[in-house]
Design an enzyme around this catalytic site. Structure first.
Site, mmCIF file in Angstrom:
data_model
loop_
_atom_site.group_PDB
_atom_site.id
_atom_site.type_symbol
_atom_site.label_atom_id
_atom_site.label_comp_id
_atom_site.label_asym_id
_atom_site.label_seq_id
_atom_site.Cartn_x
_atom_site.Cartn_y
_atom_site.Cartn_z
ATOM 1 N N LEU A 49 -4.647 -1.091 13.402
ATOM 2 C CA LEU A 49 -4.897 -2.216 13.016
ATOM 3 C C LEU A 49 -4.083 -3.114 14.924
ATOM 4 O O LEU A 49 -3.543 -3.578 15.492
ATOM 5 C CB LEU A 49 -5.443 -3.280 12.572
ATOM 6 C CG LEU A 49 -7.063 -2.759 12.133
ATOM 7 C CD1 LEU A 49 -7.632 -3.651 11.174
ATOM 8 C CD2 LEU A 49 -8.075 -2.928 13.374
ATOM 9 N N GLU A 58 0.522 -0.856 -0.397
ATOM 10 C CA GLU A 58 0.191 -0.008 0.252
ATOM 11 C C GLU A 58 0.636 1.657 0.134
ATOM 12 O O GLU A 58 2.428 1.133 0.205
ATOM 13 C CB GLU A 58 -0.442 -0.012 1.197
ATOM 14 C CG GLU A 58 -2.315 -0.947 1.113
ATOM 15 C CD GLU A 58 -3.360 -0.635 1.860
ATOM 16 O OE1 GLU A 58 -3.515 -0.052 3.008
ATOM 17 O OE2 GLU A 58 -4.293 -1.561 2.920
ATOM 18 N N ARG A 104 -0.133 8.900 10.785
ATOM 19 C CA ARG A 104 -0.143 7.821 10.591
ATOM 20 C C ARG A 104 -0.349 6.819 9.028
ATOM 21 O O ARG A 104 -0.965 7.583 8.239
ATOM 22 C CB ARG A 104 -1.324 7.327 11.258
ATOM 23 C CG ARG A 104 -2.116 5.567 11.008
ATOM 24 C CD ARG A 104 -2.921 5.180 12.148
ATOM 25 N NE ARG A 104 -3.478 5.556 10.940
ATOM 26 C CZ ARG A 104 -4.869 4.462 10.047
ATOM 27 N NH1 ARG A 104 -4.160 3.561 9.860
ATOM 28 N NH2 ARG A 104 -5.208 5.197 9.329
ATOM 29 N N ARG A 126 -2.667 10.435 1.231
ATOM 30 C CA ARG A 126 -3.221 10.669 1.144
ATOM 31 C C ARG A 126 -3.910 12.184 2.094
ATOM 32 O O ARG A 126 -4.276 12.552 1.554
ATOM 33 C CB ARG A 126 -4.253 9.974 2.570
ATOM 34 C CG ARG A 126 -4.128 9.769 3.631
ATOM 35 C CD ARG A 126 -4.863 8.366 4.739
ATOM 36 N NE ARG A 126 -4.417 7.317 4.481
ATOM 37 C CZ ARG A 126 -4.905 6.070 5.121
ATOM 38 N NH1 ARG A 126 -5.084 6.417 6.828
ATOM 39 N NH2 ARG A 126 -4.747 5.680 4.931
ATOM 40 N N GLU A 178 -6.459 3.711 19.362
ATOM 41 C CA GLU A 178 -6.458 5.415 18.900
ATOM 42 C C GLU A 178 -6.691 6.127 20.120
ATOM 43 O O GLU A 178 -6.479 7.216 19.605
ATOM 44 C CB GLU A 178 -8.172 5.351 17.957
ATOM 45 C CG GLU A 178 -7.757 6.475 16.950
ATOM 46 C CD GLU A 178 -8.467 6.972 15.639
ATOM 47 O OE1 GLU A 178 -9.407 5.602 15.957
ATOM 48 O OE2 GLU A 178 -9.613 8.271 15.706
ATOM 49 N N HIS A 198 -8.841 11.150 5.568
ATOM 50 C CA HIS A 198 -8.823 10.279 4.768
ATOM 51 C C HIS A 198 -9.623 11.011 3.325
ATOM 52 O O HIS A 198 -10.753 11.453 2.740
ATOM 53 C CB HIS A 198 -9.840 9.004 5.023
ATOM 54 C CG HIS A 198 -9.797 7.867 4.054
ATOM 55 N ND1 HIS A 198 -10.236 7.515 2.800
ATOM 56 C CD2 HIS A 198 -9.068 6.990 4.441
ATOM 57 C CE1 HIS A 198 -9.845 6.474 2.113
ATOM 58 N NE2 HIS A 198 -9.045 5.768 3.215
#
Ligand code: SIN
Length: 551
Positions: free
Chosen positions: A403, A138, A397, A302, A386, A256
């Protein structure tokens, strides 16, 4: 004489002594990956196998950000990959504010924690060629190291696996629909002793705990546009602040780029992995615009994509842009079954239709300051996931690291919290005092305050910020807070709005203080990063200026 403890809001003393009281060894607040993993760790790691654990969850399993998480979990699982590389990628995304020790601590424990979940039955997707766990790459990661389950259902797979594991333990009780109003501390605010909770059926209750672990997630609903479940209103961070714990790096909120934008519907995430698989971003005129902003196009980081979308929306006087996945064919449906279902619910056929998207608040990077064992600055209070700021994410991040942090730090915090087991002193019956007086000041319409706060945060304390406007925002929030924080509410809407006002004020205050641009935090009036600000800013109730920790 009865012992007397502090609870800051809502309860008048004579009422408090009538409340039902529950006693436990470890109270975990939140039932996402961090909360459930910490509960398992507390239950399994104690010298005495019967450590009693209560998990207080504000909603039900499906309401956590974990359950909603479409993206995967990052870990070094391939020989060609290395811890150094995952550490470096995380530090680059973190824009100078990651603590290397924190990053190494979490990255190096990742494979072990993931193997454990595989043993517990977590069904990660496998490669059709090798039949081994599939590893995807990613944005921001230099190697293939992202594990997914059910395509875009990784979070749900984690939630269900950990939940099943919890059911194996008689000593863990899960209280659904249990809202935490506040933490309880001793008279001198030195030790956390549990929490006051509210359940729609059982009303107010006091849960006294040897140790309390906050794993209640972030504060996405502070913003009008958010990818988070509606339960995510920053209750844990606000309660920790009131109790005297230090908060860190509160200006860093991650946005996002692509949430499904249907007027009137709750926003829902369209994973970054969709762009990873080759989706295009088009504006309302069908123009593929990302190359105009960044040569990496749709695969830019992002924060860059989110900013570019906002600019293109302004330029074209539109309400959204569009993801185009039509050229990806039926493979899209197989790779993203959850997203496909979401789209079908709005009669959008991704093979034929464009998908309207818009940026939204996604992840709270700052939070309750903890050490690498999950200890906060308040004895007896631990935090993970979080809600916490360990220094792992720095100022921004890296995808699929959340996760991971919840899993590793949950296990860590649960184990560490057991250090309080020898120190418990509370014996029933116990009195609680509240230091809030009944206010004679005017009332504001709390629903109106909530929606105005969410709008102002979205308009002025989101992707791009400006010092002068932030000052105006602070004045508005202070005004609303003045007439809302002094009130005693008896429902969640009121309590949540108070928490959101506290958080809104703290994010704005930290954003005003940080006169630079770094990571997720972009100031139009201070567009560059500055060396003087390569520090963590720590905020504590009662102090107007932050304590600074050099990175
Ligand atoms: C996404 O799938 O785009 C979100 C994953 C993440 O935030 O790590």
């Amino acid at each position: 004489m009865d012992q007397i403890f502090h609870q800051r809001r809502y309860l008048i003393p004579f009422r408090a002594v009538l409340l039902p009281q529950i006693f436990t060894d470890v109270l975990v607040i939140g039932a996402g990956v961090a909360g459930m993993r910490s509960a398992l760790s507390a239950a399994e790691e104690g010298a005495d196998e019967n450590t009693d654990v209560i998990i207080a969850s504000k909603g039900v399993l499906k309401d956590s950000s974990t359950y909603w998480a479409q993206g995967g979990i990052a870990a070094v699982m391939d020989k060609a990959d290395s811890f150094e590389s995952h550490i470096d990628d995380t530090m680059i995304a973190g824009a100078g504010l990651c603590d290397r020790n924190a990053v190494a601590h979490i990255v190096e424990q990742a494979p072990q924690r993931i193997e454990e979940c595989i043993k517990w039955g977590l069904p990660f997707d496998k490669s059709a060629k090798t039949n081994q766990t599939a590893l995807a790459r990613e944005g921001g990661h230099s190697h293939r190291r992202i594990l997914h389950a059910d395509g875009d259902g990784t979070g749900k797979a984690f939630a269900l696996t950990l939940y099943d594991k919890i059911l194996e333990h008689d000593s863990i009780r899960l209280f659904d629909d249990c809202f935490v109003l506040d933490l309880i501390t001793d008279k001198d605010n030195q030790v956390c002793l549990g929490a006051i909770t509210h359940h729609p059926k059982y009303g107010l209750q006091v849960i006294w705990a040897g140790a309390t672990i906050l794993a209640s997630g972030g504060c996405g609903h502070l913003y009008r546009e958010s990818t988070n479940p509606q339960t995510v209103t920053g209750d844990g961070i606000a309660a920790a602040y009131r109790a005297g714990a230090k908060l860190q790096d509160m200006s860093f909120v991650q946005f996002h780029p692509t949430t499904l934008y249907i007027a009137g519907a709750a926003r829902s995430l369209i994973s970054e992995a969709v762009r990873g698989e080759g989706a295009h971003l088009l504006d309302k005129d069908g123009y593929r615009f990302m190359q105009d902003y960044d040569e990496r196009g749709e695969l830019a980081p992002r924060d860059v994509v989110a900013k570019s979308i906002i600019k293109q929306i302004q330029k074209t006087n539109a309400t959204s842009v569009y993801l185009d996945v039509r050229h990806l064919g039926r493979e899209f449906l197989q790779r993203f079954p959850g997203i496909t279902k979401q789209l079908h619910a709005f009669d959008i056929n991704p093979l034929k239709d464009l998908i309207p998207v818009h940026p939204s608040a996604h992840y709270m990077v700052g939070g309750i300051h903890t050490d690498l064992s999950g200890r906060t600055s308040l004895t007896g209070l631990y935090a993970c996931g979080e809600v916490a700021a360990t220094g792992f994410h720095g100022a921004n991040r890296l995808a699929s690291n959340s996760l991971l942090e919840g899993l590793v730090m949950g296990a860590e915090a649960g184990k560490t919290a057991l250090e309080m087991m020898e120190k418990r002193t509370i014996k029933p019956p116990v009195k609680i005092i509240s230091d809030i007086r009944i206010s004679e000041r005017s009332n504001l319409d709390i629903d109106d305050v909530r929606s105005s706060l969410r709008s102002i945060m979205w308009r002025h304390v989101s992707i791009e910020r400006d010092g002068q406007t932030l000052n105006e925002v602070q004045k508005s929030i202070n005004f609303w807070a003045q007439y809302s924080l002094d009130k005693i509410f008896d429902d969640r809407r009121g309590w949540e709005t108070q928490n959101m006002l506290t958080l809104g004020s703290l994010v704005t205050q930290a954003a005003r203080w940080r006169e630079e641009s770094r990571g997720t935090h972009q100031r139009l009036d201070c567009p560059e990063s500055k060396d003087d600000f390569q520090v963590h800013d720590l905020w504590q109730i009662g102090s107007e200026t932050p304590e600074l920790n050099k990175v």
